[in-house]
Motif scaffolding. Structure first.
Motif, PDB file in Angstrom:
ATOM      1  N   CYS A  12      -4.238  14.182   9.290  1.00  0.00           N
ATOM      2  CA  CYS A  12      -3.344  13.063   8.987  1.00  0.00           C
ATOM      3  C   CYS A  12      -2.070  13.121   9.821  1.00  0.00           C
ATOM      4  CB  CYS A  12      -3.013  13.027   7.493  1.00  0.00           C
ATOM      5  SG  CYS A  12      -2.262  14.533   6.852  1.00  0.00           S
ATOM      6  N   VAL A  13      -1.510  14.307   9.975  1.00  0.00           N
ATOM      7  CA  VAL A  13      -0.267  14.473  10.735  1.00  0.00           C
ATOM      8  C   VAL A  13      -0.506  14.177  12.217  1.00  0.00           C
ATOM      9  CG1 VAL A  13       1.525  16.116  11.417  1.00  0.00           C
ATOM     10  CG2 VAL A  13       0.651  16.123   9.072  1.00  0.00           C
ATOM     11  N   LYS A  14      -1.624  14.631  12.744  1.00  0.00           N
ATOM     12  CA  LYS A  14      -1.936  14.413  14.161  1.00  0.00           C
ATOM     13  C   LYS A  14      -2.268  12.956  14.456  1.00  0.00           C
ATOM     14  CE  LYS A  14      -3.688  19.053  14.585  1.00  0.00           C
ATOM     15  NZ  LYS A  14      -4.886  19.828  14.315  1.00  0.00           N
TER      16      LYS A  14
ATOM     17  N   MET B 187       0.844  -1.180   0.000  1.00  0.00           N
ATOM     18  CA  MET B 187       0.000   0.000   0.000  1.00  0.00           C
ATOM     19  C   MET B 187       0.888   1.242   0.000  1.00  0.00           C
ATOM     20  SD  MET B 187      -2.707   0.962   2.955  1.00  0.00           S
ATOM     21  CE  MET B 187      -3.416   2.545   3.080  1.00  0.00           C
ATOM     22  N   LYS B 188       0.458   2.240  -0.784  1.00  0.00           N
ATOM     23  CA  LYS B 188       1.168   3.516  -0.826  1.00  0.00           C
ATOM     24  C   LYS B 188       0.164   4.636  -0.599  1.00  0.00           C
ATOM     25  CE  LYS B 188       4.681   1.848  -3.894  1.00  0.00           C
ATOM     26  NZ  LYS B 188       5.793   2.255  -4.673  1.00  0.00           N
ATOM     27  N   VAL B 189       0.632   5.727  -0.030  1.00  0.00           N
ATOM     28  CA  VAL B 189      -0.214   6.902   0.148  1.00  0.00           C
ATOM     29  C   VAL B 189       0.514   8.126  -0.372  1.00  0.00           C
ATOM     30  CG1 VAL B 189      -1.458   6.012   2.157  1.00  0.00           C
ATOM     31  CG2 VAL B 189       0.553   7.398   2.507  1.00  0.00           C
ATOM     32  N   ALA B 190      -0.270   9.090  -0.790  1.00  0.00           N
ATOM     33  CA  ALA B 190       0.275  10.370  -1.235  1.00  0.00           C
ATOM     34  C   ALA B 190      -0.717  11.447  -0.821  1.00  0.00           C
ATOM     35  CB  ALA B 190       0.470  10.376  -2.739  1.00  0.00           C
ATOM     36  N   VAL B 191      -0.232  12.673  -0.760  1.00  0.00           N
ATOM     37  CA  VAL B 191      -1.084  13.802  -0.440  1.00  0.00           C
ATOM     38  C   VAL B 191      -1.148  14.693  -1.676  1.00  0.00           C
ATOM     39  CG1 VAL B 191      -1.439  15.792   1.069  1.00  0.00           C
ATOM     40  CG2 VAL B 191      -0.417  13.706   1.991  1.00  0.00           C
ATOM     41  N   ASP B 192      -2.362  14.906  -2.158  1.00  0.00           N
ATOM     42  CA  ASP B 192      -2.576  15.794  -3.294  1.00  0.00           C
ATOM     43  C   ASP B 192      -2.350  17.225  -2.805  1.00  0.00           C
ATOM     44  OD1 ASP B 192      -3.718  17.546  -5.202  1.00  0.00           O
ATOM     45  OD2 ASP B 192      -5.100  15.983  -5.885  1.00  0.00           O
TER      46      ASP B 192
ATOM     47  N   ALA C  78      -7.525   9.116   5.688  1.00  0.00           N
ATOM     48  CA  ALA C  78      -7.959   9.468   4.329  1.00  0.00           C
ATOM     49  C   ALA C  78      -9.464   9.714   4.321  1.00  0.00           C
ATOM     50  CB  ALA C  78      -7.590   8.358   3.348  1.00  0.00           C
ATOM     51  N   ARG C  79     -10.198   8.892   5.020  1.00  0.00           N
ATOM     52  CA  ARG C  79     -11.652   9.048   5.115  1.00  0.00           C
ATOM     53  C   ARG C  79     -12.025  10.349   5.831  1.00  0.00           C
ATOM     54  NH1 ARG C  79     -15.527   8.641   8.494  1.00  0.00           N
ATOM     55  NH2 ARG C  79     -14.281   7.915  10.228  1.00  0.00           N
ATOM     56  N   ARG C  80     -11.256  10.720   6.834  1.00  0.00           N
ATOM     57  CA  ARG C  80     -11.562  11.901   7.645  1.00  0.00           C
ATOM     58  C   ARG C  80     -11.052  13.212   7.048  1.00  0.00           C
ATOM     59  NH1 ARG C  80      -9.458  11.103  13.308  1.00  0.00           N
ATOM     60  NH2 ARG C  80     -10.474  13.105  13.589  1.00  0.00           N
ATOM     61  N   CYS C  81     -10.171  13.143   6.054  1.00  0.00           N
ATOM     62  CA  CYS C  81      -9.633  14.359   5.456  1.00  0.00           C
ATOM     63  C   CYS C  81     -10.759  15.148   4.790  1.00  0.00           C
ATOM     64  CB  CYS C  81      -8.554  14.025   4.426  1.00  0.00           C
ATOM     65  SG  CYS C  81      -7.882  15.485   3.607  1.00  0.00           S
ATOM     66  N   PRO C  82     -11.050  16.373   5.250  1.00  0.00           N
ATOM     67  CA  PRO C  82     -12.172  17.133   4.709  1.00  0.00           C
ATOM     68  C   PRO C  82     -11.985  17.549   3.252  1.00  0.00           C
ATOM     69  CG  PRO C  82     -10.935  18.467   6.255  1.00  0.00           C
ATOM     70  CD  PRO C  82     -10.362  17.086   6.322  1.00  0.00           C
ATOM     71  N   ASN C  83     -10.748  17.588   2.792  1.00  0.00           N
ATOM     72  CA  ASN C  83     -10.475  17.992   1.412  1.00  0.00           C
ATOM     73  C   ASN C  83     -10.229  16.797   0.490  1.00  0.00           C
ATOM     74  OD1 ASN C  83     -10.669  20.649   2.215  1.00  0.00           O
ATOM     75  ND2 ASN C  83      -8.498  20.837   2.606  1.00  0.00           N
ATOM     76  N   GLU C  84     -10.331  15.590   1.034  1.00  0.00           N
ATOM     77  CA  GLU C  84     -10.085  14.373   0.270  1.00  0.00           C
ATOM     78  C   GLU C  84      -8.730  14.429  -0.442  1.00  0.00           C
ATOM     79  OE1 GLU C  84     -13.568  13.930  -2.190  1.00  0.00           O
ATOM     80  OE2 GLU C  84     -14.786  13.349  -0.473  1.00  0.00           O
ATOM     81  N   ALA C  85      -7.720  14.880   0.293  1.00  0.00           N
ATOM     82  CA  ALA C  85      -6.377  15.082  -0.284  1.00  0.00           C
ATOM     83  C   ALA C  85      -5.481  13.853  -0.204  1.00  0.00           C
ATOM     84  CB  ALA C  85      -5.693  16.251   0.412  1.00  0.00           C
ATOM     85  N   ILE C  86      -5.872  12.843   0.556  1.00  0.00           N
ATOM     86  CA  ILE C  86      -5.026  11.667   0.717  1.00  0.00           C
ATOM     87  C   ILE C  86      -5.426  10.609  -0.310  1.00  0.00           C
ATOM     88  CG2 ILE C  86      -4.298   9.835   2.277  1.00  0.00           C
ATOM     89  CD1 ILE C  86      -4.861  11.856   4.563  1.00  0.00           C
ATOM     90  N   VAL C  87      -4.456  10.200  -1.104  1.00  0.00           N
ATOM     91  CA  VAL C  87      -4.671   9.220  -2.165  1.00  0.00           C
ATOM     92  C   VAL C  87      -3.996   7.914  -1.764  1.00  0.00           C
ATOM     93  CG1 VAL C  87      -4.277   8.715  -4.605  1.00  0.00           C
ATOM     94  CG2 VAL C  87      -4.659  11.082  -3.862  1.00  0.00           C
ATOM     95  N   ILE C  88      -4.767   6.840  -1.762  1.00  0.00           N
ATOM     96  CA  ILE C  88      -4.242   5.518  -1.400  1.00  0.00           C
ATOM     97  C   ILE C  88      -4.231   4.637  -2.639  1.00  0.00           C
ATOM     98  CG2 ILE C  88      -4.679   3.418  -0.055  1.00  0.00           C
ATOM     99  CD1 ILE C  88      -5.918   5.199   2.095  1.00  0.00           C
ATOM    100  N   THR C  89      -3.103   3.960  -2.847  1.00  0.00           N
ATOM    101  CA  THR C  89      -3.004   2.974  -3.921  1.00  0.00           C
ATOM    102  C   THR C  89      -2.569   1.647  -3.310  1.00  0.00           C
ATOM    103  OG1 THR C  89      -0.743   3.705  -4.415  1.00  0.00           O
ATOM    104  CG2 THR C  89      -2.517   4.622  -5.764  1.00  0.00           C
ATOM    105  N   GLU C  90      -3.186   0.600  -3.764  1.00  0.00           N
ATOM    106  CA  GLU C  90      -2.904  -0.741  -3.237  1.00  0.00           C
ATOM    107  C   GLU C  90      -1.823  -1.398  -4.062  1.00  0.00           C
ATOM    108  OE1 GLU C  90      -4.377  -2.019  -0.422  1.00  0.00           O
ATOM    109  OE2 GLU C  90      -5.632  -0.276  -0.204  1.00  0.00           O
TER     110      GLU C  90
END
Length: 64
Positions: A16-18, A1-6, A52-64
């Motif tokens: 996400c940081v907290k 799994m990988k994550v990125a922030v748009d 990622a679910r809680r990010c109000p701007n939907e900025a976290i991108v998850i790839t499997e």
């Protein structure tokens, strides 16, 4: 799994940081979040999905 922030969507709110500091950090200067791990360890998959679910701007991108 990988994550990125748009970076275009990140609003510097910091959920996400907290909630998952093992994976996310604020960039110095811009205060936008970035993922600091290339590959997410299995023990952190659930935590990453949750922030990622809680990010109000939907900025976290998850790839499997």
């Amino acid at each position: 799994m990988k994550v990125a922030v748009d970076q275009m969507k990140c609003g510097t709110i910091g959920i996400c940081v907290k909630e998952c500091p093992e994976v996310f950090r604020f960039q110095e200067g811009s205060k936008k979040a970035v993922a600091v791990l290339d590959e997410i360890p299995p023990r952190l998959h659930g935590k990453c999905r949750e922030v990622a679910r809680r990010c109000p701007n939907e900025a976290i991108v998850i790839t499997e």
